[in-house]
Every structure is written in structure tokens, then in C-alpha cells.
Write an enzyme that holds these catalytic residues in place. Structure first.
Site, PDB file in Angstrom:
ATOM      1  NE  ARG A  21      11.055   6.531   8.842  1.00 50.88           N
ATOM      2  CZ  ARG A  21      11.446   5.277   8.617  1.00 50.88           C
ATOM      3  NH1 ARG A  21      12.015   4.582   9.573  1.00 50.88           N
ATOM      4  NH2 ARG A  21      11.243   4.727   7.443  1.00 50.88           N
ATOM      5  CB  SER A 136      10.698 -13.990   0.268  1.00 54.80           C
ATOM      6  OG  SER A 136      10.371 -12.720   0.758  1.00 54.80           O
ATOM      7  CB  SER A 188       1.425  -0.480   1.379  1.00 54.55           C
ATOM      8  OG  SER A 188       2.761  -0.355   1.774  1.00 54.55           O
ATOM      9  CG  HIS A 216      -1.478  -2.152   2.659  1.00 55.11           C
ATOM     10  ND1 HIS A 216      -1.581  -0.941   3.301  1.00 55.11           N
ATOM     11  CD2 HIS A 216      -0.294  -2.693   3.066  1.00 55.11           C
ATOM     12  CE1 HIS A 216      -0.502  -0.727   4.029  1.00 55.11           C
ATOM     13  NE2 HIS A 216       0.291  -1.775   3.911  1.00 55.11           N
ATOM     14  CB  THR A 244      -3.206  -5.065  10.117  1.00 55.80           C
ATOM     15  OG1 THR A 244      -3.099  -4.301  11.321  1.00 55.80           O
ATOM     16  CG2 THR A 244      -3.742  -4.151   9.025  1.00 55.80           C
ATOM     17  CE  LYS A 247      -0.776  -0.792   8.234  1.00 55.27           C
ATOM     18  NZ  LYS A 247       0.350  -1.453   7.565  1.00 55.27           N
ATOM     19  CB  THR A 362       9.705   3.035   3.231  1.00 54.00           C
ATOM     20  OG1 THR A 362      10.041   3.239   4.608  1.00 54.00           O
ATOM     21  CG2 THR A 362       8.302   2.497   3.162  1.00 54.00           C
TER      22      THR A 362
END
Ligand SMILES: *Cc1c(COP(=O)(O)O)cnc(C)c1O
Length: 403
Positions: A21, A136, A188, A216, A244, A247, A362
Site C-alpha cells: 500500500r 455472520s 461497500s 455505507h 459511522t 463517511k 479487501t
């Protein structure tokens, strides 16, 4: 052991795979979003940001900035403590009331981030409810996965958005055992949306709690920005709505909302809440002003959806492999980590367009992508420039067009 060598070897593994990254250094500019300055070794240049999670541009909204300036002048910089020890500022209390009102719940609880809200709440529930099994979704965010893992509660993973599979797993658990279903509303990376009503139906059938990550969606869906659960009329059926403030709200922090009893339990036992200093009061004041504004400005949400749809159509017309979604997220497939990074570099260096590459872990290997997030502030001209630049990069790297 040669520690330095260990660290370097681990990182060079990432480099060999093309998924090391590199952070792009930018300066966001008030009143010019989505434009920003990009800092390179050869000086700065103007770019257009196409991958911001400041989905609605609220991070620069005059109402939000005014509230933050005012609160700084009133209270200073930091909160000065945890909520329990001198850090419970008036602005925290007002923001929690605003969040509860946004979601139509009895109460809400602030955390320093959405990550901590997920991690702490799931960990606390799983660790303290005897015999609780957590169900989950297979594409849940890392913060939920880690919260579940650290709770040490038994975990069953259901196939992504697959209610039949979820029900199959619920039926396998003992009838009277406590159960918790953890999932998201808007995912997302693919931009797809969970069948919230159907999940609530099976949750009720098996007497399971529900934990919904609306990170999101908050601010962007529902008549007041209360998320997909508001849009679908399901908020009252969710045990914990998590979100959140960093965002679409445009500021910083996280929260959970729910019944007075459920929220009071997390407030009283959640260690990531109890032992961490509360957010700066000005941050809370800014988030509150943002939510209040968004509640009353549906036209911003309409414009946001229109912008995403317009971009999708422009990409499709150009033959670029955009994934079709029903949300504001527009992913374009590359399918290879190194080439995804190359495409992103070329866009930035040669076209002044900033889209961060999204690679494993990701997203799964082979589905590496450019994840584009058009905001209400992106213009048609900027979109046309984006499409032209993508076509040039696709040709240069010989990337796959849509089928
Ligand atoms: C970003 C994100 C979080 C974490 O929220 P922060 O406020 O950035 O810590 C949680 N869940 C999902 C799905 C996210 O994408």
C-alpha cells in the site's frame, strides 16, 4: 531473531504481489471538493478525487464547519477524558440524542470510530451472553469479524445475503440458545444491499438479535438519512444499528443505536467504550450539525443517486466493465492486483484522477477493482473526463472491456 529482517521480508512479500500500500498524499480544499491538491516528488498538482467516502461532501459543508468552529471556541480542542471521567461533554449528549432520533431508537452510544463501535459491541455481546452463537455474513467488514473473533463466541458464516442459508444455520442451533445475526446494509465493495426485511423475518422466527452495520448507508438512504433500515421501514426490528460519522456525515466517530436497555448494557460493559477518551467536542458538534442538515435535505440524496446512475450509464456506454449496483457505489473490474495498481497510477500521474486500487484482502483475488464513488458535487464534465481517461488507461494496459 533478526526482527528487522522479519519485518522487511513480510513487507517485500506484499510488494512482490503488487499489493503493497502506497498512500496518496493530498490536501482537500474547502469549497472545491471533489478537487484536491496532490503532493508528488515533483511538486503539487490539481486532481479530482473519485474514491472519497465523504460521499455527500459534508466534510466541507458550511453548516458543519460553522458548528465546529463555534464548539472549538466554546470548549477548546480535546474532550479531556473518558465519558466517565470528566470527558462527557454536552455535545456528546446532544449528538447521541440526535442519533437516536435519526434511527427512531430509544438511545445511542458514541465511539471514537465505526471500527471500535463494531469491534466493541460484537465482542461484548458475544463474550457476555452465555451460549450465544453469532451468525455472520461472509462479506462482513473486518471490524465485525475481529469483534466476533475476540468475543470467542461460536460463529457460523452464512453465504453473502443468502437468507435461506442463514435460516438453515439458525435451524441447526439449539432452539433456546441465544443468537445474534451480524450483517451490513450496503456492502461497500460490490455496492449491493442486504434483504433486511427477510433477515428480520428469520431473526424473529428464531428469536435472534440483529446487528446491522449501516456505515455505507447512514445519511444517504431513507427519508431522513436513517439508512436502508429507514428506507425499508425496518429500523424498529433491528437490535443494534451501527454507523459511522466519518463517511457520509463527513466528520469522525462511530456509534450504535438501539433500545435503552441494549445501549445501556454496551455503555456499562463495552471495554473499547469505557477505557477510551471521548471524541473532541467540536467533532461531536460538527457531526450533529451534519445529521440535522441531512435529515432535512432529501434532494442531496436524490442528486447522489442520480449522479451514480449517470456515471454507470456513461461507463456502460463506453464499454467499461462497471459492476451494476443499486447503490451509490460504482466498481469497475480489473481482475489483477498489479494491473489494478498500474491503472490507478496512470490515472493519477497522467490524467489527474484519483481512484485508489482495491486489492486482496479487501476483495477476493481476481476481483481487484477501481471503486468509484461519485458524489452530488461531481459534474457531468468531470464524469466525461473520467470516462475518457479510463478508456485511455484501459487501452494502454490492454485491460478487459465489458462482455
Ligand atoms: C469504514 C467501515 C467501518 C469503520 O468505520 P470507521 O468510522 O471508518 O472506523 C465499519 N464498517 C464498514 C462496513 C466500513 O466500511
Amino acid at each position: 531473531m533478526d526482527y528487522a529482517r522479519f519485518f522487511e521480508e513480510q513487507v517485500s512479500g506484499l510488494k512482490a504481489e503488487g499489493r503493497y500500500r502506497v498512500f496518496t498524499e493530498i490536501m482537500r480544499r474547502v469549497s472545491r471538493f471533489p478537487e484536491a491538491a496532490y503532493y508528488t516528488q515533483r511538486g503539487t498538482r490539481d486532481i479530482v478525487v473519485w474514491c472519497s467516502n465523504d460521499y455527500l461532501g459534508m466534510g466541507q459543508h458550511p453548516t458543519v464547519l460553522a458548528a465546529m468552529h463555534e464548539a472549538i471556541d466554546l470548549c477548546g480542542a480535546g474532550a479531556g477524558g473518558t465519558r466517565n471521567i470528566s470527558g462527557n461533554n454536552r455535545f456528546h449528549v446532544l449528538l447521541e440524542q440526535e442519533l437516536a432520533s435519526l434511527h427512531g431508537t430509544e438511545a445511542a452510544l458514541l465511539f471514537t470510530s465505526g471500527y471500535t463501535a463494531n469491534m466493541t459491541t460484537l465482542m461484548t455481546l458475544g463474550a457476555s451472553i452465555p451460549g450465544c452463537t453469532i451468525f455472520s455474513d461472509s462479506q462482513n467488514h473486518n471490524s465485525m469479524i475481529e469483534g466476533i473473533r475476540h468475543s470467542r463466541a461460536p460463529r457460523m458464516v452464512f453465504r453473502h445475503n443468502d437468507v435461506a442459508h442463514l435460516e438453515e444455520l439458525l435451524a441447526q442451533a439449539p432452539v433456546n440458545a441465544p443468537k445474534l445475526i451480524a450483517f451490513e446494509s450496503v456492502y461497500s465493495m460490490d455496492g449491493d444491499i442486504a434483504p433486511i426485511e427477510k433477515i428480520c423475518d428469520v431473526a424473529e422466527k428464531y428469536n435472534a438479535m440483529t446487528f446491522l452495520d449501516e456505515v455505507h448507508a447512514v445519511g444517504m438512504y431513507g427519508a431522513h438519512g436513517g439508512g436502508v433500515s429507514e428506507r425499508d421501514g425496518q429500523s424498529h426490528r433491528i437490535t443494534f444499528i451501527q454507523g459511522t460519522l466519518a463517511k457520509a456525515i463527513g466528520v469522525h466517530g462511530g456509534y450504535v443505536a438501539g433500545s435503552r436497555a441494549a445501549v445501556d448494557f454496551i455503555r456499562s460493559f463495552g471495554q473499547g467504550f469505557i477505557f477510551s477518551s471521548s471524541m473532541p467536542p467540536a467533532v461531536a458538534a460538527g457531526a450533529r450539525a451534519s445529521i440535522q442538515y441531512l435529515k432535512q435535505h432529501n434532494e442531496l440524496r436524490d442528486r447522489h443517486q442520480e449522479r451514480a446512475e449517470t456515471l454507470r450509464q456513461k461507463l456502460a456506454a463506453a464499454g467499461l466493465p462497471a459492476i451494476v449496483t443499486k447503490s451509490h457505489i460504482v466498481p469497475v473490474l480489473v481482475g489483477d492486483a498489479a494491473r489494478c495498481k498500474q491503472a490507478s497510477d496512470l490515472l493519477l500521474d497522467e490524467h489527474g484522477i484519483y481512484i485508489q486500487p482495491i486489492n486482496y484482502p479487501t476483495v477476493p483475488r481476481g476481483s481487484e477493482r477501481l471503486r468509484i464513488t461519485p458524489t452530488p458535487l461531481h459534474t457531468d464534465a468531470q464524469m466525461d473526463d473520467l470516462v475518457g481517461s479510463l478508456l485511455a488507461v484501459w487501452a494502454k494496459l490492454d485491460l478487459k472491456m465489458s462482455a
